[in-house]
Design a protein around this motif. Sequence first.
Motif, PDB file in Angstrom:
ATOM      1  N   SER A 399       0.820  -1.219   0.000  1.00  0.00           N
ATOM      2  CA  SER A 399       0.000   0.000   0.000  1.00  0.00           C
ATOM      3  C   SER A 399       0.850   1.264   0.000  1.00  0.00           C
ATOM      4  O   SER A 399       0.330   2.365   0.213  1.00  0.00           O
ATOM      5  N   ASP A 438      -6.708  -6.984  -5.633  1.00  0.00           N
ATOM      6  CA  ASP A 438      -7.331  -6.454  -6.845  1.00  0.00           C
ATOM      7  C   ASP A 438      -7.799  -5.015  -6.621  1.00  0.00           C
ATOM      8  O   ASP A 438      -7.632  -4.147  -7.486  1.00  0.00           O
ATOM      9  N   ALA A 441      -4.738  -2.626  -6.257  1.00  0.00           N
ATOM     10  CA  ALA A 441      -4.085  -2.380  -7.543  1.00  0.00           C
ATOM     11  C   ALA A 441      -4.798  -1.286  -8.327  1.00  0.00           C
ATOM     12  O   ALA A 441      -4.163  -0.516  -9.066  1.00  0.00           O
ATOM     13  N   TYR A 443      -5.924   1.392  -7.277  1.00  0.00           N
ATOM     14  CA  TYR A 443      -5.546   2.716  -6.783  1.00  0.00           C
ATOM     15  C   TYR A 443      -4.059   3.010  -6.961  1.00  0.00           C
ATOM     16  O   TYR A 443      -3.645   4.160  -6.827  1.00  0.00           O
ATOM     17  N   GLN A 444      -3.254   1.986  -7.254  1.00  0.00           N
ATOM     18  CA  GLN A 444      -1.822   2.185  -7.398  1.00  0.00           C
ATOM     19  C   GLN A 444      -1.496   2.774  -8.776  1.00  0.00           C
ATOM     20  O   GLN A 444      -2.153   2.447  -9.774  1.00  0.00           O
ATOM     21  N   LEU A 446       0.057   2.959 -12.320  1.00  0.00           N
ATOM     22  CA  LEU A 446       0.319   1.830 -13.204  1.00  0.00           C
ATOM     23  C   LEU A 446       1.807   1.556 -13.380  1.00  0.00           C
ATOM     24  O   LEU A 446       2.206   0.416 -13.666  1.00  0.00           O
ATOM     25  N   SER A 448       4.102   1.862 -11.042  1.00  0.00           N
ATOM     26  CA  SER A 448       4.757   1.611  -9.755  1.00  0.00           C
ATOM     27  C   SER A 448       5.129   0.144  -9.594  1.00  0.00           C
ATOM     28  O   SER A 448       4.492  -0.745 -10.167  1.00  0.00           O
ATOM     29  N   GLU A 450       4.743  -1.483  -6.900  1.00  0.00           N
ATOM     30  CA  GLU A 450       3.673  -2.098  -6.111  1.00  0.00           C
ATOM     31  C   GLU A 450       2.548  -2.605  -7.010  1.00  0.00           C
ATOM     32  O   GLU A 450       1.998  -3.691  -6.778  1.00  0.00           O
ATOM     33  N   TYR A 451       2.229  -1.827  -8.054  1.00  0.00           N
ATOM     34  CA  TYR A 451       1.182  -2.283  -8.977  1.00  0.00           C
ATOM     35  C   TYR A 451       1.606  -3.568  -9.687  1.00  0.00           C
ATOM     36  O   TYR A 451       0.806  -4.512  -9.819  1.00  0.00           O
ATOM     37  N   LEU A 454       1.357  -6.438  -7.224  1.00  0.00           N
ATOM     38  CA  LEU A 454      -0.043  -6.772  -6.957  1.00  0.00           C
ATOM     39  C   LEU A 454      -0.654  -7.535  -8.125  1.00  0.00           C
ATOM     40  O   LEU A 454      -1.411  -8.498  -7.937  1.00  0.00           O
ATOM     41  N   GLU A 455      -0.331  -7.090  -9.342  1.00  0.00           N
ATOM     42  CA  GLU A 455      -0.862  -7.763 -10.530  1.00  0.00           C
ATOM     43  C   GLU A 455      -0.407  -9.221 -10.586  1.00  0.00           C
ATOM     44  O   GLU A 455      -1.206 -10.131 -10.867  1.00  0.00           O
TER      45      GLU A 455
END
Length: 474
Positions: A399, A438, A441, A443-444, A446, A448, A450-451, A454-455
Amino acid sequence: MFENTNAPLGSRDEGAESPENYLARATAACEAGDARLGLHLYLAAFEQAAEASEVPSEDAIMGLKQAWRVACSTKERALAEYIFERLEPFLTNDEAEACATQLQGLAFDRLAEFGFSRDDLEQVSEALAEDVAGMMMVPGLGMAAAAVPAPTPEVGEGGSAAPAADGSGQPIDIFTYDSIAGYGEAVAHMRSLGVGLAGNPEFDQFVSLLNARHGLDAAPASDCLMFCSDAREDASRFMMATVGELGLPAVRMRMEETFQGVPMLCVSAQASDPESLAALRRGFERGGVLVLEDVDLWGSPLADQADDMMGFLMAAMSRGAREAVGLIRQAVENPEVYVLASASSLEAVDPFFYDLLFPISCIDIKLPTAAERDDIWMDIARQHPSMRSLNRDELVRLSANLPRYDIYMAVREAVEEAYKQGLVQRRYLPVSRENLFDKLAAYQPLDSAEYAELEKLVVSDFASGLDNLDDLLS
């Protein structure tokens, strides 16, 4: 300044500048057919009487009413608006409403000169009125303003605050620093400024020491506190927690739009008792807090002229603009009033409001740190037991880059989805890892890291679910 020095309306003796003399000359001018000169002389009589006494004489007030009639009959809208400002304190409610209707009529007549149908203008006026039905309409900042009184909640058992209700019956959340998570650094900054420490014996003793050493009766007026953040919701939430921390009656100003897209300045007041609320209506007689929400989105009230119909409607509301600006200026100059404002950044604030609120201290609400995100996820686990099985360290890491508001929104969406799935399957389903990832992701950014992680995790969890399904089918 309104006198026609060439008018042979009497000699300049010692009483020539008296209100009585101006009134006599005004009456003579009107009787002679010079209504414009008579109007200015009536105004001069009132100004002289107002300078001589805080309460002008009845004759001066009657002269001002006569000036109002002349201004309306000669369609001098600008003068009529000025006279109404001066006359309003001496009018009954019915008289004030009648004068306001006449002012509106003058504005319609002026717009009709530009080709607008009076019937169409009246329909627009009625439509605007319907949007604020049940509210008290006050002109303000080149726009409409609705004043809605709202009492603050009483403290219930356990020290928790029950929600108050505003004039529309909607609850107002009252909270303090103890009831919000993820603002550790901002809270520490505010504590260093002494905010929320009133009533603390050690702090009060320290303030008494400073007063004695510096020879002051009380602490000097504090700067306007401007809470700035790219995530407006984060700044606004912390600002309102600061209001709760101060525990003082407050006036809130915020911008909204009607269904027709007309900007409105909405003003609400909240106080613990009717007496404090009445004091707020009289202009912070006992101190308090003035809250200006998203002030960088406010348009400057100096734009009184415009070529379109809406510009003329806004120009007709300038009296309320001056009242709103006057209240803000009064609060800034009062050492017993805290002025709090929120914005995306200090640079985004219109120069008019920057000068009005100066001096300003910027409270920068940055994105939550790892420690603050850990505090947020702990708070979420307390609110939503169905998420307690998830790995908090993993959630803290994934996050990063997210504002506090976005984290809570992602969680809300995940919880609601799990709830709905449970309703369909008629059994309790906790929030799954795949579900929450999901939502995070979405809110992250694209680009980053972290995204991307998460994906991958969402795809991995989905593939794992397919493997389990194959095992069940076999």
